[in-house]
Design a protein around this motif. Structure first.
Motif, PDB file in Angstrom:
ATOM      1  N   GLY A 291     112.646  60.899   6.724  1.00 18.26           N
ATOM      2  CA  GLY A 291     111.706  61.050   5.622  1.00 18.26           C
ATOM      3  C   GLY A 291     112.113  60.270   4.390  1.00 18.26           C
ATOM      4  O   GLY A 291     111.851  60.689   3.270  1.00 18.26           O
ATOM      5  N   GLU A 292     112.772  59.131   4.600  1.00 18.45           N
ATOM      6  CA  GLU A 292     113.228  58.302   3.489  1.00 18.45           C
ATOM      7  C   GLU A 292     112.585  56.917   3.545  1.00 18.45           C
ATOM      8  O   GLU A 292     112.079  56.511   4.593  1.00 18.45           O
ATOM      9  N   GLU A 293     112.635  56.233   2.428  1.00 20.79           N
ATOM     10  CA  GLU A 293     112.224  54.834   2.359  1.00 20.79           C
ATOM     11  C   GLU A 293     113.412  54.032   1.855  1.00 20.79           C
ATOM     12  O   GLU A 293     114.100  54.454   0.927  1.00 20.79           O
ATOM     13  N   ILE A 294     113.652  52.895   2.493  1.00 17.26           N
ATOM     14  CA  ILE A 294     114.772  52.028   2.127  1.00 17.26           C
ATOM     15  C   ILE A 294     114.211  50.633   1.881  1.00 17.26           C
ATOM     16  O   ILE A 294     113.389  50.154   2.672  1.00 17.26           O
ATOM     17  N   PRO A 295     114.646  49.957   0.820  1.00 14.71           N
ATOM     18  CA  PRO A 295     114.151  48.600   0.546  1.00 14.71           C
ATOM     19  C   PRO A 295     114.436  47.675   1.729  1.00 14.71           C
ATOM     20  O   PRO A 295     115.481  47.771   2.369  1.00 14.71           O
ATOM     21  N   ALA A 296     113.527  46.783   2.015  1.00 14.37           N
ATOM     22  CA  ALA A 296     113.675  45.866   3.145  1.00 14.37           C
ATOM     23  C   ALA A 296     114.603  44.702   2.838  1.00 14.37           C
ATOM     24  O   ALA A 296     115.106  44.058   3.758  1.00 14.37           O
ATOM     25  N   ASP A 297     114.868  44.433   1.562  1.00 12.93           N
ATOM     26  CA  ASP A 297     115.684  43.269   1.202  1.00 12.93           C
ATOM     27  C   ASP A 297     117.148  43.649   0.974  1.00 12.93           C
ATOM     28  O   ASP A 297     117.745  43.316  -0.026  1.00 12.93           O
ATOM     29  N   ILE A 298     117.748  44.332   1.949  1.00 15.44           N
ATOM     30  CA  ILE A 298     119.135  44.761   1.818  1.00 15.44           C
ATOM     31  C   ILE A 298     120.058  43.834   2.604  1.00 15.44           C
ATOM     32  O   ILE A 298     119.616  43.068   3.454  1.00 15.44           O
ATOM     33  N   THR A 299     121.339  43.940   2.324  1.00 14.18           N
ATOM     34  CA  THR A 299     122.345  43.120   3.000  1.00 14.18           C
ATOM     35  C   THR A 299     122.787  43.786   4.301  1.00 14.18           C
ATOM     36  O   THR A 299     122.489  44.961   4.548  1.00 14.18           O
ATOM     37  N   LYS A 300     123.529  43.029   5.104  1.00 18.22           N
ATOM     38  CA  LYS A 300     124.078  43.576   6.343  1.00 18.22           C
ATOM     39  C   LYS A 300     124.970  44.783   6.058  1.00 18.22           C
ATOM     40  O   LYS A 300     124.901  45.790   6.764  1.00 18.22           O
ATOM     41  N   ALA A 301     125.810  44.660   5.035  1.00 20.37           N
ATOM     42  CA  ALA A 301     126.722  45.758   4.701  1.00 20.37           C
ATOM     43  C   ALA A 301     125.954  46.996   4.253  1.00 20.37           C
ATOM     44  O   ALA A 301     126.263  48.122   4.672  1.00 20.37           O
ATOM     45  N   GLU A 302     124.951  46.799   3.395  1.00 20.40           N
ATOM     46  CA  GLU A 302     124.146  47.937   2.938  1.00 20.40           C
ATOM     47  C   GLU A 302     123.407  48.576   4.107  1.00 20.40           C
ATOM     48  O   GLU A 302     123.328  49.810   4.200  1.00 20.40           O
ATOM     49  N   ALA A 303     122.879  47.760   5.006  1.00 21.82           N
ATOM     50  CA  ALA A 303     122.167  48.286   6.171  1.00 21.82           C
ATOM     51  C   ALA A 303     123.097  49.132   7.026  1.00 21.82           C
ATOM     52  O   ALA A 303     122.737  50.225   7.468  1.00 21.82           O
ATOM     53  N   SER A 304     124.315  48.644   7.233  1.00 25.33           N
ATOM     54  CA  SER A 304     125.282  49.390   8.029  1.00 25.33           C
ATOM     55  C   SER A 304     125.598  50.737   7.400  1.00 25.33           C
ATOM     56  O   SER A 304     125.664  51.763   8.101  1.00 25.33           O
ATOM     57  N   GLU A 305     125.767  50.754   6.100  1.00 27.84           N
ATOM     58  CA  GLU A 305     126.059  52.013   5.405  1.00 27.84           C
ATOM     59  C   GLU A 305     124.890  52.990   5.499  1.00 27.84           C
ATOM     60  O   GLU A 305     125.086  54.184   5.729  1.00 27.84           O
ATOM     61  N   HIS A 306     123.663  52.480   5.350  1.00 30.90           N
ATOM     62  CA  HIS A 306     122.479  53.343   5.490  1.00 30.90           C
ATOM     63  C   HIS A 306     122.371  53.871   6.919  1.00 30.90           C
ATOM     64  O   HIS A 306     122.034  55.041   7.133  1.00 30.90           O
ATOM     65  N   ILE A 307     122.630  53.007   7.892  1.00 32.01           N
ATOM     66  CA  ILE A 307     122.559  53.431   9.293  1.00 32.01           C
ATOM     67  C   ILE A 307     123.543  54.561   9.547  1.00 32.01           C
ATOM     68  O   ILE A 307     123.180  55.586  10.136  1.00 32.01           O
ATOM     69  N   ASP A 308     124.779  54.402   9.112  1.00 25.54           N
ATOM     70  CA  ASP A 308     125.779  55.462   9.305  1.00 25.54           C
ATOM     71  C   ASP A 308     125.327  56.775   8.672  1.00 25.54           C
ATOM     72  O   ASP A 308     125.397  57.839   9.289  1.00 25.54           O
ATOM     73  N   ARG A 309     124.834  56.696   7.445  1.00 25.76           N
ATOM     74  CA  ARG A 309     124.398  57.893   6.726  1.00 25.76           C
ATOM     75  C   ARG A 309     123.203  58.553   7.409  1.00 25.76           C
ATOM     76  O   ARG A 309     123.182  59.774   7.616  1.00 25.76           O
ATOM     77  N   LEU A 310     122.227  57.736   7.788  1.00 23.68           N
ATOM     78  CA  LEU A 310     121.010  58.288   8.391  1.00 23.68           C
ATOM     79  C   LEU A 310     121.247  58.793   9.814  1.00 23.68           C
ATOM     80  O   LEU A 310     120.567  59.724  10.258  1.00 23.68           O
ATOM     81  N   GLN A 311     122.196  58.205  10.514  1.00 21.81           N
ATOM     82  CA  GLN A 311     122.532  58.746  11.840  1.00 21.81           C
ATOM     83  C   GLN A 311     123.058  60.166  11.707  1.00 21.81           C
ATOM     84  O   GLN A 311     122.712  61.026  12.516  1.00 21.81           O
ATOM     85  N   GLN A 312     123.870  60.389  10.708  1.00 22.64           N
ATOM     86  CA  GLN A 312     124.389  61.737  10.489  1.00 22.64           C
ATOM     87  C   GLN A 312     123.264  62.685  10.084  1.00 22.64           C
ATOM     88  O   GLN A 312     123.183  63.800  10.588  1.00 22.64           O
ATOM     89  N   LYS A 313     122.398  62.212   9.217  1.00 24.65           N
ATOM     90  CA  LYS A 313     121.307  63.054   8.720  1.00 24.65           C
ATOM     91  C   LYS A 313     120.332  63.416   9.830  1.00 24.65           C
ATOM     92  O   LYS A 313     119.833  64.547   9.877  1.00 24.65           O
ATOM     93  N   THR A 314     120.036  62.472  10.723  1.00 26.98           N
ATOM     94  CA  THR A 314     119.053  62.712  11.787  1.00 26.98           C
ATOM     95  C   THR A 314     119.651  63.258  13.070  1.00 26.98           C
ATOM     96  O   THR A 314     118.921  63.605  13.987  1.00 26.98           O
ATOM     97  N   GLY A 315     120.971  63.300  13.134  1.00 25.01           N
ATOM     98  CA  GLY A 315     121.604  63.781  14.356  1.00 25.01           C
ATOM     99  C   GLY A 315     121.728  62.720  15.429  1.00 25.01           C
ATOM    100  O   GLY A 315     122.087  63.022  16.561  1.00 25.01           O
ATOM    101  N   ARG A 316     121.434  61.470  15.098  1.00 27.65           N
ATOM    102  CA  ARG A 316     121.554  60.379  16.065  1.00 27.65           C
ATOM    103  C   ARG A 316     122.963  59.795  16.096  1.00 27.65           C
ATOM    104  O   ARG A 316     123.253  58.959  16.921  1.00 27.65           O
ATOM    105  N   GLY A 317     123.805  60.210  15.179  1.00 30.44           N
ATOM    106  CA  GLY A 317     125.165  59.691  15.125  1.00 30.44           C
ATOM    107  C   GLY A 317     125.984  60.125  16.311  1.00 30.44           C
ATOM    108  O   GLY A 317     125.788  61.196  16.866  1.00 30.44           O
ATOM    109  N   ALA A 318     126.908  59.291  16.675  1.00 35.88           N
ATOM    110  CA  ALA A 318     127.754  59.607  17.832  1.00 35.88           C
ATOM    111  C   ALA A 318     128.881  60.534  17.445  1.00 35.88           C
ATOM    112  O   ALA A 318     129.296  60.621  16.362  1.00 35.88           O
TER     113      ALA A 318
END
Length: 94
Positions: A67-94
């Motif tokens: 249920g979040e919106e993330i800007p599309a013009d982010i860097t690889k590092a920022e994307a990785s950090e968002h992915i890690d955070r959102l995986q935990q939030k959504t339960g998709r994290g390993a």
């Protein structure tokens, strides 16, 4: 002349941190206790480059589920950090 006496070229660079020229980097090898195989995204050489297509696609899926919106013009590092955070939030994290 034998190939054994040739000096290594740039493809033979030792990335293991050892001085043993026979030591090759291995994927999937166990990591010593206290060490991490992951590099902090802020330390990535290419971290300031734009996020990749697969990163954006996965982030789009995760952000919708969270249920979040993330800007599309982010860097690889920022994307990785968002992915890690959102995986935990959504339960998709390993």
């Amino acid at each position: 002349m034998s190939d054994q006496n040739q000096t290594p070229d740039s493809t033979d660079v030792d990335t293991t941190g050892t001085t043993d020229p026979t030591q090759k980097p291995m994927l999937g090898s166990p990591v010593a206790e206290g060490e991490t195989a992951e590099k902090d995204p802020s330390d990535w050489v290419t971290g300031d480059e734009p996020a990749t297509g697969p990163q954006k696609s996965y982030l789009d899926t995760l952000a919708r589920e969270a249920g979040e919106e993330i800007p599309a013009d982010i860097t690889k590092a920022e994307a990785s950090e968002h992915i890690d955070r959102l995986q935990q939030k959504t339960g998709r994290g390993a």
